[in-house]
Write an enzyme that holds these catalytic residues in place. Structure first.
Site, PDB file in Angstrom:
ATOM      1  N   ASN A   1      70.443  35.939  62.998  1.00 22.85           N
ATOM      2  CA  ASN A   1      70.921  36.780  63.846  1.00 22.85           C
ATOM      3  C   ASN A   1      72.104  35.953  64.702  1.00 22.85           C
ATOM      4  O   ASN A   1      72.156  34.971  65.363  1.00 22.85           O
ATOM      5  CB  ASN A   1      69.919  37.115  65.142  1.00 22.85           C
ATOM      6  CG  ASN A   1      70.907  37.935  66.321  1.00 22.85           C
ATOM      7  OD1 ASN A   1      71.937  38.445  66.097  1.00 22.85           O
ATOM      8  ND2 ASN A   1      70.034  38.063  67.098  1.00 22.85           N
ATOM      9  N   TRP A   2      73.402  36.314  64.031  1.00 25.78           N
ATOM     10  CA  TRP A   2      74.565  35.631  64.367  1.00 25.78           C
ATOM     11  C   TRP A   2      75.274  36.148  65.759  1.00 25.78           C
ATOM     12  O   TRP A   2      76.131  35.465  66.144  1.00 25.78           O
ATOM     13  CB  TRP A   2      75.669  35.729  63.256  1.00 25.78           C
ATOM     14  CG  TRP A   2      75.506  34.677  61.958  1.00 25.78           C
ATOM     15  CD1 TRP A   2      74.530  34.072  61.908  1.00 25.78           C
ATOM     16  CD2 TRP A   2      76.628  34.534  61.014  1.00 25.78           C
ATOM     17  NE1 TRP A   2      74.726  33.131  60.673  1.00 25.78           N
ATOM     18  CE2 TRP A   2      76.063  33.643  59.974  1.00 25.78           C
ATOM     19  CE3 TRP A   2      77.656  35.127  60.650  1.00 25.78           C
ATOM     20  CZ2 TRP A   2      76.534  33.158  59.030  1.00 25.78           C
ATOM     21  CZ3 TRP A   2      78.306  34.712  59.572  1.00 25.78           C
ATOM     22  CH2 TRP A   2      77.767  33.810  58.699  1.00 25.78           C
ATOM     23  N   LYS A   3      74.684  36.903  66.218  1.00 22.34           N
ATOM     24  CA  LYS A   3      75.017  37.702  67.527  1.00 22.34           C
ATOM     25  C   LYS A   3      76.629  37.802  67.575  1.00 22.34           C
ATOM     26  O   LYS A   3      77.132  38.313  66.487  1.00 22.34           O
ATOM     27  CB  LYS A   3      74.704  36.816  68.743  1.00 22.34           C
ATOM     28  CG  LYS A   3      73.057  36.267  68.686  1.00 22.34           C
ATOM     29  CD  LYS A   3      72.621  35.581  69.818  1.00 22.34           C
ATOM     30  CE  LYS A   3      71.057  35.132  69.553  1.00 22.34           C
ATOM     31  NZ  LYS A   3      70.358  34.909  70.758  1.00 22.34           N
TER      32      LYS A   3
ATOM     33  N   HIS B   1      66.667  44.221  70.437  1.00 26.19           N
ATOM     34  CA  HIS B   1      66.654  42.736  70.662  1.00 26.19           C
ATOM     35  C   HIS B   1      66.882  42.315  72.100  1.00 26.19           C
ATOM     36  O   HIS B   1      67.106  43.416  72.808  1.00 26.19           O
ATOM     37  CB  HIS B   1      68.185  42.021  69.895  1.00 26.19           C
ATOM     38  CG  HIS B   1      68.094  40.379  70.144  1.00 26.19           C
ATOM     39  ND1 HIS B   1      68.367  39.898  71.421  1.00 26.19           N
ATOM     40  CD2 HIS B   1      67.610  39.728  69.237  1.00 26.19           C
ATOM     41  CE1 HIS B   1      68.527  38.508  70.957  1.00 26.19           C
ATOM     42  NE2 HIS B   1      67.981  38.401  69.890  1.00 26.19           N
TER      43      HIS B   1
ATOM     44  N   GLU C   1      68.412  40.849  74.137  1.00 25.71           N
ATOM     45  CA  GLU C   1      69.702  40.849  74.787  1.00 25.71           C
ATOM     46  C   GLU C   1      70.212  42.228  75.000  1.00 25.71           C
ATOM     47  O   GLU C   1      71.018  42.441  75.837  1.00 25.71           O
ATOM     48  CB  GLU C   1      70.850  39.941  73.854  1.00 25.71           C
ATOM     49  CG  GLU C   1      70.318  38.509  73.948  1.00 25.71           C
ATOM     50  CD  GLU C   1      70.786  37.611  72.911  1.00 25.71           C
ATOM     51  OE1 GLU C   1      71.596  37.901  71.913  1.00 25.71           O
ATOM     52  OE2 GLU C   1      70.339  36.297  72.987  1.00 25.71           O
TER      53      GLU C   1
ATOM     54  N   GLU D   1      59.532  38.007  69.468  1.00 24.73           N
ATOM     55  CA  GLU D   1      60.608  37.079  70.490  1.00 24.73           C
ATOM     56  C   GLU D   1      60.287  36.990  71.646  1.00 24.73           C
ATOM     57  O   GLU D   1      61.036  37.647  72.524  1.00 24.73           O
ATOM     58  CB  GLU D   1      62.010  37.568  70.069  1.00 24.73           C
ATOM     59  CG  GLU D   1      62.450  37.573  68.398  1.00 24.73           C
ATOM     60  CD  GLU D   1      63.878  37.492  68.306  1.00 24.73           C
ATOM     61  OE1 GLU D   1      64.284  36.750  67.598  1.00 24.73           O
ATOM     62  OE2 GLU D   1      64.616  37.943  69.030  1.00 24.73           O
TER      63      GLU D   1
ATOM     64  N   GLY E   1      67.183  31.277  72.383  1.00 27.70           N
ATOM     65  CA  GLY E   1      68.552  30.472  72.993  1.00 27.70           C
ATOM     66  C   GLY E   1      68.298  29.362  74.202  1.00 27.70           C
ATOM     67  O   GLY E   1      69.313  28.919  74.726  1.00 27.70           O
TER      68      GLY E   1
ATOM     69  N   SER F   1      64.125  30.184  69.173  1.00 29.42           N
ATOM     70  CA  SER F   1      64.588  28.524  68.972  1.00 29.42           C
ATOM     71  C   SER F   1      64.012  28.016  67.891  1.00 29.42           C
ATOM     72  O   SER F   1      63.511  26.702  67.931  1.00 29.42           O
ATOM     73  CB  SER F   1      64.278  27.827  70.409  1.00 29.42           C
ATOM     74  OG  SER F   1      65.096  28.333  71.487  1.00 29.42           O
TER      75      SER F   1
ATOM     76  N   GLY G   1      68.189  32.646  65.620  1.00 28.75           N
ATOM     77  CA  GLY G   1      69.937  32.578  66.392  1.00 28.75           C
ATOM     78  C   GLY G   1      70.659  31.621  65.974  1.00 28.75           C
ATOM     79  O   GLY G   1      71.247  31.451  65.006  1.00 28.75           O
ATOM     80  N   GLY G   2      70.680  30.644  67.025  1.00 29.68           N
ATOM     81  CA  GLY G   2      71.496  29.498  67.054  1.00 29.68           C
ATOM     82  C   GLY G   2      71.335  28.852  65.525  1.00 29.68           C
ATOM     83  O   GLY G   2      72.487  28.418  65.036  1.00 29.68           O
TER      84      GLY G   2
HETATM   85  C1  PEP Z   1      67.411  35.321  68.471  1.00 25.68           C
HETATM   86  O1  PEP Z   1      68.666  35.637  69.035  1.00 25.68           O
HETATM   87  O2  PEP Z   1      66.895  36.479  67.983  1.00 25.68           O
HETATM   88  C2  PEP Z   1      66.924  34.028  68.420  1.00 25.68           C
HETATM   89  C3  PEP Z   1      65.603  33.828  68.142  1.00 25.68           C
HETATM   90  O3  PEP Z   1      67.926  33.156  69.169  1.00 25.68           O
HETATM   91  P1  PEP Z   1      67.427  31.562  69.066  1.00 25.68           P
HETATM   92  O4  PEP Z   1      66.930  31.090  67.703  1.00 25.68           O
HETATM   93  O5  PEP Z   1      68.873  30.883  69.128  1.00 25.68           O
HETATM   94  O6  PEP Z   1      66.485  31.474  70.243  1.00 25.68           O
END
Ligand code: PEP
Length: 256
Positions: free
Chosen positions: A13-15, A99, A101, A171, A177, A217, A238-239
């Site tokens: 997920n590049w957001k 998600h 966010e 999640e 994040g 994470s 994500g990251g």
């Molecule tokens: C996400 O945004 O779905 C996510 C899991 O982010 P991160 O891996 O950065 O925690």
């Protein structure tokens, strides 16, 4: 993971990061790091405007393109929205819905997540349906009840046939994040509970076949232990999905 019954999926997920022109160099680096034969489906979910570039750039690495959100409406006067039809038309194969966010910053609730998942299924796009508890809910020992509610609401009115084209992503909000990962045991406990809810709703076979991902994470170091859990069939990342070497390392962890 249980490869006998279900697909392993590593989805990034590049957001709201990267640009379309950054995809080519990203893919060149990813290609150099990825194993020749892949033991999972790889997806990168980008802002909708970058999907065509992701399809072009991702071909060689067999990376499928996904969106990060969709309108619940089919078409019409909804300025700024992107419909499932429009996503399908440009070649998106997957799309994240629900998600945390979106839930937090855009006040999306479970009914809306359900409507969005249905809109995607109508157009042949696989929804990656996100569920997850807050830290307060975990501390109040409400995790399983809350996740059960979210899964039931998200899948309301979705048939067993359609469920075959759905992915669930667990999640925990407190792990997104933040660098705080759920332990493999915590993640397994909730993913197993999700499968139990689905079994109650649809029966043993559909429940056994649905891929459930962990997200929060996940990184090159912790992926192998998380992915070794019997009810965790992949990751939503994500990251670490923005760094080709780390993302490739997570893909490699699916072979262990
Ligand atoms: C996400 O945004 O779905 C996510 C899991 O982010 P991160 O891996 O950065 O925690």
């Amino acid at each position: 993971m249980n490869r006998k019954y279900r697909k392993t999926v590593i989805a990034g997920n590049w957001k709201m990061n990267q640009t379309a022109s950054g995809i080519k160099p990203f893919m060149e680096e990813l290609k150099a790091e990825l194993p020749q034969t892949k033991s999972c489906d790889i997806v990168l979910c980008t802002p909708a405007v970058m999907i065509p570039a992701m399809i072009r750039g991702g071909k060689e690495c067999k990376v499928a393109a996904g969106g990060q959100d969709v309108s619940k409406y089919e078409k019409g006067a909804y300025t700024g929205e992107v419909s499932a039809d429009q996503l399908a038309d440009i070649g998106a194969k997957y799309c994240i819905v629900g998600h945390s966010e979106r839930r937090q910053y855009h006040h999306e609730d479970d009914m809306l997540v359900n409507a969005k998942a249905k809109a995607l299924l109508e157009k042949g796009i696989i929804p990656i349906i996100c569920v997850g508890e807050s830290l307060e809910q975990r501390e109040m020992d409400l995790t399983i009840e809350y996740i059960t509610y979210q899964v039931k609401a998200a899948l309301y009115g979705i048939s067993a046939q359609q469920l075959r084209h759905c992915i669930i992503a667990y999640e925990p909000i407190w792990a997104i994040g933040t660098g705080k990962t759920a332990t493999a045991q915590q993640a397994q406990e909730v993913c197993e509970a999700i499968r139990i809810v689905i079994r109650k709703m649809y029966g043993a076979r559909p429940a056994r076949a649905v891929s459930i991902l962990y997200g929060g994470s996940m990184n090159a170091k912790n992926a192998a232990e998380l992915l070794a859990q019997p009810d965790i069939d992949g990751g939503l990342i994500g990251g670490a999905s923005l760094k080709p070497a780390d993302f490739a390392q997570i893909v490699k962890a699916t072979t262990q």
